[in-house]
Structures are given as C-alpha cells and as structure tokens.
Design a protein around this motif. Sequence first.
Motif, PDB file in Angstrom:
ATOM      1  N   LEU A 172       0.057  -2.002 -28.917  1.00  0.00           N
ATOM      2  CA  LEU A 172       0.438  -3.405 -29.274  1.00  0.00           C
ATOM      3  C   LEU A 172      -0.092  -3.887 -30.449  1.00  0.00           C
ATOM      4  O   LEU A 172      -1.412  -3.620 -30.623  1.00  0.00           O
ATOM      5  N   CYS A 173       0.558  -4.402 -31.406  1.00  0.00           N
ATOM      6  CA  CYS A 173       0.036  -4.929 -32.622  1.00  0.00           C
ATOM      7  C   CYS A 173       0.529  -6.425 -32.597  1.00  0.00           C
ATOM      8  O   CYS A 173       1.624  -6.494 -32.920  1.00  0.00           O
ATOM      9  N   LEU A 174      -0.072  -7.410 -32.528  1.00  0.00           N
ATOM     10  CA  LEU A 174       0.585  -8.991 -32.311  1.00  0.00           C
ATOM     11  C   LEU A 174      -0.080  -9.832 -33.143  1.00  0.00           C
ATOM     12  O   LEU A 174      -1.444  -9.796 -33.422  1.00  0.00           O
ATOM     13  N   VAL A 175       0.615 -10.915 -33.603  1.00  0.00           N
ATOM     14  CA  VAL A 175      -0.150 -11.984 -34.413  1.00  0.00           C
ATOM     15  C   VAL A 175       0.398 -13.120 -34.093  1.00  0.00           C
ATOM     16  O   VAL A 175       1.411 -13.294 -33.364  1.00  0.00           O
ATOM     17  N   ALA A 176      -0.404 -14.089 -34.170  1.00  0.00           N
ATOM     18  CA  ALA A 176      -0.048 -15.504 -33.696  1.00  0.00           C
ATOM     19  C   ALA A 176       0.203 -16.105 -34.894  1.00  0.00           C
ATOM     20  O   ALA A 176      -0.724 -15.986 -35.667  1.00  0.00           O
ATOM     21  N   ARG A 177       1.202 -16.788 -34.987  1.00  0.00           N
ATOM     22  CA  ARG A 177       1.403 -17.449 -36.371  1.00  0.00           C
ATOM     23  C   ARG A 177       2.246 -18.940 -35.920  1.00  0.00           C
ATOM     24  O   ARG A 177       2.546 -19.156 -34.970  1.00  0.00           O
ATOM     25  N   ARG A 178       2.104 -19.633 -37.103  1.00  0.00           N
ATOM     26  CA  ARG A 178       2.742 -20.934 -37.107  1.00  0.00           C
ATOM     27  C   ARG A 178       3.537 -20.892 -38.239  1.00  0.00           C
ATOM     28  O   ARG A 178       3.214 -20.774 -39.466  1.00  0.00           O
ATOM     29  N   ALA A 179       5.003 -21.508 -37.881  1.00  0.00           N
ATOM     30  CA  ALA A 179       5.894 -21.479 -39.016  1.00  0.00           C
ATOM     31  C   ALA A 179       5.688 -22.677 -39.960  1.00  0.00           C
ATOM     32  O   ALA A 179       4.955 -23.909 -39.629  1.00  0.00           O
ATOM     33  N   GLY A 180       5.667 -22.351 -41.229  1.00  0.00           N
ATOM     34  CA  GLY A 180       5.879 -23.276 -42.161  1.00  0.00           C
ATOM     35  C   GLY A 180       7.023 -24.428 -42.263  1.00  0.00           C
ATOM     36  O   GLY A 180       7.816 -24.290 -41.414  1.00  0.00           O
TER      37      GLY A 180
ATOM     38  N   ARG B 284     -10.598 -14.254 -33.341  1.00  0.00           N
ATOM     39  CA  ARG B 284     -10.989 -15.727 -33.113  1.00  0.00           C
ATOM     40  C   ARG B 284      -9.587 -16.408 -33.380  1.00  0.00           C
ATOM     41  O   ARG B 284      -8.617 -16.135 -34.323  1.00  0.00           O
ATOM     42  N   MET B 285      -9.230 -17.150 -32.372  1.00  0.00           N
ATOM     43  CA  MET B 285      -7.802 -18.077 -32.252  1.00  0.00           C
ATOM     44  C   MET B 285      -8.108 -19.286 -31.443  1.00  0.00           C
ATOM     45  O   MET B 285      -8.942 -19.245 -30.475  1.00  0.00           O
ATOM     46  N   GLY B 286      -7.173 -20.085 -31.748  1.00  0.00           N
ATOM     47  CA  GLY B 286      -7.518 -21.470 -30.917  1.00  0.00           C
ATOM     48  C   GLY B 286      -6.806 -21.315 -29.372  1.00  0.00           C
ATOM     49  O   GLY B 286      -6.226 -20.272 -29.051  1.00  0.00           O
ATOM     50  N   PRO B 287      -7.368 -22.265 -28.474  1.00  0.00           N
ATOM     51  CA  PRO B 287      -6.924 -22.308 -27.000  1.00  0.00           C
ATOM     52  C   PRO B 287      -5.380 -22.133 -27.092  1.00  0.00           C
ATOM     53  O   PRO B 287      -4.605 -21.741 -26.120  1.00  0.00           O
ATOM     54  N   GLU B 288      -4.557 -23.077 -27.677  1.00  0.00           N
ATOM     55  CA  GLU B 288      -3.045 -22.919 -27.898  1.00  0.00           C
ATOM     56  C   GLU B 288      -2.441 -21.367 -28.091  1.00  0.00           C
ATOM     57  O   GLU B 288      -1.552 -21.072 -27.236  1.00  0.00           O
TER      58      GLU B 288
ATOM     59  N   PHE C 252       4.981 -18.770 -43.077  1.00  0.00           N
ATOM     60  CA  PHE C 252       4.313 -19.059 -41.841  1.00  0.00           C
ATOM     61  C   PHE C 252       2.896 -18.663 -41.942  1.00  0.00           C
ATOM     62  O   PHE C 252       2.495 -18.073 -43.156  1.00  0.00           O
ATOM     63  N   GLN C 253       1.989 -19.283 -41.221  1.00  0.00           N
ATOM     64  CA  GLN C 253       0.394 -19.163 -41.326  1.00  0.00           C
ATOM     65  C   GLN C 253      -0.176 -18.163 -40.034  1.00  0.00           C
ATOM     66  O   GLN C 253       0.258 -18.602 -38.889  1.00  0.00           O
ATOM     67  N   VAL C 254      -0.753 -17.111 -40.466  1.00  0.00           N
ATOM     68  CA  VAL C 254      -1.311 -16.547 -39.293  1.00  0.00           C
ATOM     69  C   VAL C 254      -2.525 -16.980 -38.944  1.00  0.00           C
ATOM     70  O   VAL C 254      -3.449 -17.471 -39.539  1.00  0.00           O
ATOM     71  N   ASP C 255      -2.637 -17.352 -37.537  1.00  0.00           N
ATOM     72  CA  ASP C 255      -3.760 -18.149 -36.743  1.00  0.00           C
ATOM     73  C   ASP C 255      -4.468 -16.849 -35.887  1.00  0.00           C
ATOM     74  O   ASP C 255      -5.553 -17.443 -35.367  1.00  0.00           O
ATOM     75  N   GLY C 256      -4.091 -15.737 -35.869  1.00  0.00           N
ATOM     76  CA  GLY C 256      -4.744 -14.911 -35.032  1.00  0.00           C
ATOM     77  C   GLY C 256      -4.050 -13.586 -35.065  1.00  0.00           C
ATOM     78  O   GLY C 256      -2.966 -13.308 -35.344  1.00  0.00           O
ATOM     79  N   ALA C 257      -4.714 -12.740 -34.352  1.00  0.00           N
ATOM     80  CA  ALA C 257      -4.096 -11.130 -34.234  1.00  0.00           C
ATOM     81  C   ALA C 257      -4.862 -10.407 -32.968  1.00  0.00           C
ATOM     82  O   ALA C 257      -5.973 -11.034 -32.513  1.00  0.00           O
ATOM     83  N   ALA C 258      -3.967  -9.484 -32.499  1.00  0.00           N
ATOM     84  CA  ALA C 258      -4.406  -8.972 -31.338  1.00  0.00           C
ATOM     85  C   ALA C 258      -4.189  -7.429 -31.241  1.00  0.00           C
ATOM     86  O   ALA C 258      -2.746  -7.269 -31.882  1.00  0.00           O
ATOM     87  N   VAL C 259      -4.679  -6.363 -30.839  1.00  0.00           N
ATOM     88  CA  VAL C 259      -4.213  -5.070 -30.777  1.00  0.00           C
ATOM     89  C   VAL C 259      -4.624  -4.636 -29.492  1.00  0.00           C
ATOM     90  O   VAL C 259      -5.750  -4.665 -28.976  1.00  0.00           O
TER      91      VAL C 259
END
Length: 299
Positions: A52-60, A85-89, A67-74
């Motif tokens: 898995l390659c995942l990004v947490a992003r927030r649309a502009g 690091r990423m926020g609780p949301e 969009f703004q990348v707010d975090g990632a996970a693999v």
Amino acid sequence: MINGIVGSMINLLPPEQFLGTARPFLERSETENNLIFGISANILRDRPAGALCLVARRAGSDAEASFQVDGAAVMLPPNNLFVTRMGPEQLAELVDFLAARRIKVPGVVGVAATAEIFAQLWCAKTGATPTVHMRLGAYEIEKVTMPAATRGHLRPASPTELEQLILWCDAFAVECHLSNRDSRKIVQLALAEGRLFVWDIGDALAPLPMMMAGWGGPTPTGVRINMVYTPPANRGKGYASWCVAQLTQQLLDSGRQRCFLYTDLANPTSNRIYQRLGYRFVCDFADYFFAPVSVATGP
C-alpha cells in the motif's frame, strides 16, 4: 499491488506515482520520514502483492486540480503500517479507509504521538488490542566526531562470509524484536549492492571480522545506517563506535548531506554511543502490535 485511486481524503496510489505526489511533504521532515522513502522505494522495485502507498490529501479551491498533502502511509505486508505525522481527522479517515476494505494491519510504526492515536482509533474500530512493541529514537548526523582509537579497520563484507553474516542478521533481528525477516535474502541483497560492512581486526590473509553494519533507504539528501550488530563476546571494545563512525564518514564523503539511524530507547548504551559520534536525537517513534480479536469457543 492494489491498484487505483479511491476516496475523498485518503488516496491509494500506484508506487510510481506515490513519491511524486508525497515527496514535497516527506522532504519537509526528511529524518522523520526516511523509513517511508526506503519502504516506498522497495515497493516500487519489488511490486509485492498487497503493498500500500497512501496519501492523505485535502482538496484546494479547484478540487482535483489542486490539493494539499497532509500525510502519507505505506505498508509492505506482512510488516506493519508506517505512518507520517498527520492530524486526528486524517488518521480517522485512514482507519476508515483500511477497515472498509478489510485490509489487515498487523501494527503501526510512526512518530509516537501519531502512532498512539492511530492505534487507539484502529483498535476502537476493529476490537483489536494494542501493545507497544518498541520505542525508538530517530537520529541524524551531518558531521562525525571520531571516537578513541581501537584495533581494526572497516571493510566491505565479503560474499565468502555469507553464512556468518546471516547468523549475525538473525541475532540482530532477535535483539531488536524484528519479525517477518528473511535474513538470507536481506544479506544477499546487501552484499550484492555493496551496502554491508564489517569491522575486521585481522588482515587480508587472515581476516577476523568482529561485527557488521550496513546502510539502506536513501532519501533525497541522506541515507540510513542499519544492521549494526556486535556479537556479545566482541562488545565493550570500541568496535561498534569506530565501525559506525567510519561508515557514516564514508557515506558523508560520498556526497550525502546527512545520515540517519534508529535506536532502541530502552538501550541507553547504544544511544550514548551514537550521541558521542555526533548523532542528534530528532524524535521518538512507537512500534505497536495489534493482537486480533479473540473468539470465544465456549466453556
């Protein structure tokens, strides 16, 4: 490999797209994220099933065009999920994304505060039980302070030492509480790529290696020291200090701006050794294991 891009906040990306998307975010805290760089590179190279390659992003304001990348996970199964690091949301969105797709997450590794929140959310969602497997310290260095002189010299490990190195790799895994490791494959690849070294107190005609250390996981400006292992009978003689110091200096001299490494925070000796060499503590990581939900079988 699970393909496609789905979800509104959490996006699952092909590995070749992941670093292009997440790299600016990862580079802002390169030391913290050096493991993510390394794991995603391995996923891109090996294309293992289920990775898995995942990004947490927030649309502009213009949605998908910005969009703004707010975090990632693999995650490289059967190993734990690695999160930035990423926020609780964003962490809640990540938990929902994984749980909705019934993706098995054996545990999580990340900066301690982030990993703790993910563990709480995941276990509340799935009923699993979290256990702290290890507390780790992330370190970085840009200039080496050489230790007091000791006997021996650093040299590349030899393929003729394969079986000995495999035994050391197995012992290293036991001491560091690492699982799901194929020591033979790890050592063979490190030897083939010239990433494994030994501290030798012998000579060319009669080599006598005392310990090993390697490197891996290159980032845009650095590389990670790993596989530092001294057999118990060879400890307390300064070999590890000199081996790591010289290997670090060699890597810096090759053009890297910095080196990274991780320590077990429960081992004060190794933490002191690295700090004396000039390694600076950056942050603490937590490695959680998730025990699956137990199923009652009756009285």
